[in-house]
Motif scaffolding. Sequence first.
Motif, short mmCIF file in Angstrom:
data_model
loop_
_atom_site.label_atom_id
_atom_site.label_comp_id
_atom_site.label_asym_id
_atom_site.label_seq_id
_atom_site.Cartn_x
_atom_site.Cartn_y
_atom_site.Cartn_z
N LEU A 5 138.23 -2.71 51.09
CA LEU A 5 139.15 -3.55 51.67
C LEU A 5 139.67 -4.63 50.42
CD1 LEU A 5 138.47 -2.66 54.49
CD2 LEU A 5 138.53 -4.93 55.29
N ALA A 6 140.90 -5.20 50.55
CA ALA A 6 141.23 -6.05 49.41
C ALA A 6 142.24 -7.04 50.04
CB ALA A 6 141.93 -5.15 48.26
N LEU A 7 142.18 -8.16 49.26
CA LEU A 7 143.00 -9.41 49.63
C LEU A 7 143.83 -9.67 48.60
CD1 LEU A 7 143.56 -12.17 51.61
CD2 LEU A 7 141.74 -13.13 49.99
N SER A 8 145.35 -9.70 48.99
CA SER A 8 146.11 -9.84 47.97
C SER A 8 146.36 -11.23 47.40
CB SER A 8 147.77 -9.94 48.71
OG SER A 8 148.67 -9.80 47.68
N MET A 9 146.21 -11.63 46.23
CA MET A 9 146.14 -12.61 45.82
C MET A 9 147.41 -13.25 44.96
SD MET A 9 143.04 -13.61 46.46
CE MET A 9 142.17 -14.86 45.26
N ALA A 10 148.33 -12.19 44.76
CA ALA A 10 149.70 -12.72 43.98
C ALA A 10 150.65 -11.89 44.68
CB ALA A 10 149.40 -12.45 42.70
N GLY A 11 151.71 -12.46 44.61
CA GLY A 11 153.11 -11.99 45.16
C GLY A 11 153.55 -12.57 46.59
N HIS A 12 154.41 -11.77 47.12
CA HIS A 12 155.28 -12.51 48.48
C HIS A 12 154.11 -11.97 49.48
CE1 HIS A 12 156.25 -8.26 48.87
NE2 HIS A 12 156.30 -8.35 50.04
N ASP A 13 152.94 -11.21 49.50
CA ASP A 13 152.25 -10.75 50.38
C ASP A 13 150.97 -11.60 50.24
OD1 ASP A 13 151.41 -9.35 48.17
OD2 ASP A 13 150.96 -7.65 49.05
N LYS A 14 150.89 -12.65 49.22
CA LYS A 14 149.59 -13.45 49.14
C LYS A 14 148.80 -13.81 50.44
CE LYS A 14 147.89 -17.44 46.56
NZ LYS A 14 148.47 -18.53 45.93
N GLY A 15 147.75 -13.37 50.43
CA GLY A 15 146.76 -13.66 51.76
C GLY A 15 146.80 -12.75 52.58
N HIS A 16 147.20 -11.48 52.22
CA HIS A 16 147.45 -10.41 53.27
C HIS A 16 146.28 -9.33 52.97
CE1 HIS A 16 149.78 -8.09 56.23
NE2 HIS A 16 149.46 -7.08 55.57
N TYR A 17 145.68 -8.85 54.05
CA TYR A 17 144.46 -7.90 53.90
C TYR A 17 145.09 -6.43 53.73
CZ TYR A 17 141.38 -11.65 54.35
OH TYR A 17 140.65 -12.93 54.29
N TYR A 18 144.36 -5.63 53.17
CA TYR A 18 144.86 -4.26 52.99
C TYR A 18 143.57 -3.44 52.88
CZ TYR A 18 149.52 -5.89 51.70
OH TYR A 18 150.92 -6.25 51.65
N VAL A 19 143.86 -1.89 53.03
CA VAL A 19 142.88 -0.91 52.82
C VAL A 19 143.09 -0.30 51.73
CG1 VAL A 19 141.60 1.10 53.55
CG2 VAL A 19 142.00 -0.95 55.31
N ILE A 49 144.75 -8.36 43.22
CA ILE A 49 143.81 -8.38 44.23
C ILE A 49 142.71 -8.68 44.04
CG2 ILE A 49 145.23 -6.43 45.20
CD1 ILE A 49 143.04 -4.46 44.62
N GLN A 50 141.72 -8.87 45.21
CA GLN A 50 140.47 -9.27 45.24
C GLN A 50 139.81 -8.35 45.94
OE1 GLN A 50 139.55 -13.10 46.59
NE2 GLN A 50 137.26 -13.05 46.49
N LEU A 51 138.94 -7.70 45.48
CA LEU A 51 138.06 -6.71 46.45
C LEU A 51 137.08 -7.36 47.49
CD1 LEU A 51 137.15 -3.76 43.94
CD2 LEU A 51 138.81 -3.73 45.80
N ILE A 52 136.95 -6.74 48.73
CA ILE A 52 135.93 -7.38 49.53
C ILE A 52 134.71 -6.46 49.41
CG2 ILE A 52 135.66 -7.76 51.92
CD1 ILE A 52 138.71 -8.36 52.26
N ARG A 53 133.80 -6.98 49.17
CA ARG A 53 132.51 -6.19 48.77
C ARG A 53 131.81 -6.18 49.93
NH1 ARG A 53 133.45 -3.71 44.12
NH2 ARG A 53 134.38 -5.35 42.41
N ARG A 54 131.50 -7.06 50.87
CA ARG A 54 130.60 -6.87 52.11
C ARG A 54 131.49 -6.72 53.27
NH1 ARG A 54 126.50 -11.93 52.13
NH2 ARG A 54 124.97 -10.68 51.29
#
Length: 89
Positions: A5-19, A49-54
């Motif tokens: 999973l990843a968290l968007s850290m930049a762009g118009h979708d900042k703060g949005h979670y993705y797989v 993006i910021q990877l979600i490790r846990r």
Amino acid sequence: MHVELALSMAGHDKGHYYVITGEEGNFVYVADGTLKLCAQPKRKNRRHIQLIRRLPAEVEEIFQKEESWSDLNVKRALKLYKQYLNEAE
């Protein structure tokens, strides 16, 4: 199947979670199952993006049971992860 999973850290979708559904050089392909589908994932720079490790066990189980990516599984995983975050607060 390993899920990331990843968290968007930049762009118009900042703060949005993705797989993360795929990788290519400095870019990753991400889907959320709703606006960005697994068939047409969004291309995102790795630096944005910021990877979600846990991950909670429930999220990993969703993708261990299934052989392929589906929008329904992606939505379930993201929903469970968001519930996990709310409970942790």
